[in-house]
Design an enzyme around this catalytic site. Structure first.
Site, short mmCIF file in Angstrom:
data_model
loop_
_atom_site.label_atom_id
_atom_site.label_comp_id
_atom_site.label_asym_id
_atom_site.label_seq_id
_atom_site.Cartn_x
_atom_site.Cartn_y
_atom_site.Cartn_z
N ASN A 119 3.75 -9.88 5.48
CA ASN A 119 3.23 -8.51 5.35
C ASN A 119 2.08 -8.45 4.35
O ASN A 119 1.76 -7.38 3.84
CB ASN A 119 4.35 -7.57 4.89
N HIS A 144 13.64 2.33 8.75
CA HIS A 144 14.10 1.05 8.19
C HIS A 144 15.58 1.12 7.78
O HIS A 144 16.09 2.18 7.40
CB HIS A 144 13.24 0.74 6.96
N GLU A 177 8.95 7.05 8.38
CA GLU A 177 8.01 6.06 7.86
C GLU A 177 6.60 6.51 8.23
O GLU A 177 6.42 7.25 9.20
CB GLU A 177 8.29 4.69 8.47
N SER A 237 7.64 -0.38 10.83
CA SER A 237 7.57 -1.80 10.50
C SER A 237 7.64 -2.73 11.70
O SER A 237 7.03 -3.79 11.69
CB SER A 237 8.68 -2.16 9.52
N ASP A 281 8.37 7.16 3.73
CA ASP A 281 8.34 5.75 3.34
C ASP A 281 7.05 5.17 3.92
O ASP A 281 6.94 5.00 5.13
CB ASP A 281 9.59 5.06 3.91
N HIS A 332 4.32 0.33 4.95
CA HIS A 332 3.34 -0.43 5.75
C HIS A 332 2.00 0.28 5.87
O HIS A 332 1.09 -0.25 6.51
CB HIS A 332 3.92 -0.74 7.13
N LYS A 387 3.97 -5.64 0.30
CA LYS A 387 3.31 -5.79 1.61
C LYS A 387 1.80 -5.88 1.35
O LYS A 387 1.34 -6.91 0.89
CB LYS A 387 3.77 -4.69 2.54
C1 LIG Z 1 9.65 0.58 6.07
C2 LIG Z 1 10.23 -0.26 4.98
N1 LIG Z 1 10.81 0.35 3.94
C3 LIG Z 1 11.36 -0.36 2.94
C4 LIG Z 1 11.37 -1.73 2.96
C5 LIG Z 1 12.02 -2.48 1.86
O1 LIG Z 1 11.03 -2.88 0.95
P1 LIG Z 1 11.26 -4.15 0.02
O2 LIG Z 1 10.91 -5.34 0.84
O3 LIG Z 1 10.35 -3.93 -1.14
O4 LIG Z 1 12.70 -4.14 -0.37
C6 LIG Z 1 10.78 -2.42 4.03
C7 LIG Z 1 10.79 -3.89 4.06
O5 LIG Z 1 10.70 -4.55 5.02
C8 LIG Z 1 10.20 -1.66 5.07
O6 LIG Z 1 9.65 -2.25 6.12
#
Ligand SMILES: Cc1ncc(COP(=O)(O)O)c(C=O)c1O
Length: 403
Positions: A38, A123, A167, A171, A196, A199, A228
């Site tokens: 990422n 996620h 989101e 992702s 969130d 990405h 990321k």
């Molecule tokens: C949309 C989303 N939120 C949260 C996370 C979690 O983040 P972290 O990798 O910093 O724990 C991810 C990780 O893949 C993600 O894709």
């Protein structure tokens, strides 16, 4: 004597293997062409970011305590100020991971009498957190604001707060949420919006401010990750002074966990400066994205099996996907076979299978970066063409690495 929990775990592991869904860590081999990370802007390898980390580490490597005790240093404070200035919020809290930030956010702010509405493809960190609240928890059809409006209406109640969680860029599909519509709906209904943007941050928007900047919205809470596009690790929640103060008092993940290492905070601050003031990295990513799309479109015409599911994400009129390029092959075995072929040619791509994605939607998750060249993308597309032309294997691929 084998105890019950051992038997249960053994049975679950055997079932995973039998379904071809067994996951294994493999040590990432240096020298591979990496289309699986990422690291969308290539900042994990940026000399200035590495130097910022090294320089700050001279004063010590660990924060040594929770931020609520003596773990919050001037470097953390400077990072919070940078984030607020960059993203236009009053205050922020730092976390060691996005998973932890999402968990604590929902655990802390959502109360039992509330209603929590989440996009179906959110996620795992959000879905799990929601399941562990005592609120009325419902998932709405992916990116469907009308379905959300119907759900809110249906579950309308006098008491409690409505929360909508989505989101910015998803992702596993790389598509964008209809944030302008969702934000307007939340305002109409008095619902709070949690976004969130793991990405989207760094990748889209003016100065890399992410999905909010593109949609011109301001959620009640914004969660961004630093692992990321910023190339490092960790996360932050941004909101108003009062909302952040509430989390600072009541978030157990924040209060009872060691603060982010100081050197990491310094490196993140350096990465933010690069993201803001070096738009050429985003432009390079956009060019790579357009170049890849053109090649994938060609492959999709040659091999109908790429499937219609990958095309809407590729061609989205609202906002074409930038860095995340899902190639949906449906079959887990086929996906593993192609990922293995690519790995043998020195190319690493993500092979994503259920339960991470819906049944029968296994996919290659190809991630582009500003660090890729057109020659890298040509190599990927050529090897993908070779792999797709091969007959499907019958061997057992259950030992392969996948997500
Ligand atoms: C949309 C989303 N939120 C949260 C996370 C979690 O983040 P972290 O990798 O910093 O724990 C991810 C990780 O893949 C993600 O894709």
């Amino acid at each position: 004597m084998t105890r019950l929990f051992n038997q249960r775990q053994q049975a679950a592991l055997m079932a995973r293997r039998a379904q071809g869904l067994y996951r294994q860590h493999a040590v990432f081999a240096g020298g591979m062409l990496n289309f699986a990370s990422n690291d969308y802007l290539g900042l994990s390898q940026h000399k200035a970011v590495i130097a910022a980390w090294q320089q700050a580490a001279k004063a010590g490597v660990g924060a040594t305590a929770s931020p609520a005790v003596v773990g919050f240093h001037a470097t953390h404070q400077a990072l919070v100020a940078s984030l607020c200035d960059w993203l236009g919020f009053e205050d922020a809290l730092l976390f060691n991971s996005g998973f932890s930030a999402n968990q604590t956010l929902l655990h802390t702010v959502v109360e039992p009498q509330d209603r929590l509405f989440q996009d179906k493809l959110n996620h795992a960190s959000l879905i799990d957190a929601g399941l562990h609240t005592k609120a009325h928890h419902r998932r709405f059809a992916h990116n469907d604001s009308q379905a959300l409006a119907r759900l809110i209406k249906k579950h309308n109640a006098q008491a409690g707060q409505d929360w909508v969680v989505t989101e910015g860029i998803f992702s596993m599909d790389g598509d964008s949420a209809p944030l302008t519509e969702l934000s307007a709906l939340c305002q109409q209904q008095g619902a709070a919006l949690i976004l969130d943007d793991a990405h989207g941050i760094g990748v889209t928007g003016e100065q890399g401010r992410g999905s909010c900047d593109v949609a011109k919205i301001k959620p009640d809470y914004l969660m961004v990750t630093f692992g990321k596009a910023l190339g490092i690790g960790g996360a932050a929640i941004l909101s108003t002074q009062q909302n952040i103060d509430y989390l600072r008092q009541f978030s157990r993940h924040y209060v009872y966990s060691t603060a982010m290492p100081i050197a990491q905070a310094a490196a993140i601050q350096c990465a933010i400066e690069i993201v803001r003031w070096q738009p050429e990295l985003r432009e390079k990513l956009q060019n790579n994205s357009a170049y890849f799309d053109q090649g994938l479109r060609q492959l999709a015409t040659e091999f109908g099996e790429l499937g219609t599911a990958s095309m809407p994400a590729l061609m989205s009129a609202r906002m074409p996907t930038l860095a995340i390029k899902p190639v949906i092959l449906k079959s887990s075995v086929r996906t593993m076979h192609i990922a293995r072929h690519l790995a043998a040619q020195g190319i690493q791509v993500g092979a994503i299978r259920p339960p991470t994605v819906a049944p029968n939607s296994a996919r290659l998750r190809i991630c582009l970066s500003a660090a890729h060249t057109e020659a890298h993308i040509d190599k990927l597309l050529n090897e993908l063409r070779h792999a797709l032309a091969q007959p499907q294997p019958i061997e057992n691929l259950s030992q392969e690495l996948a997500c």
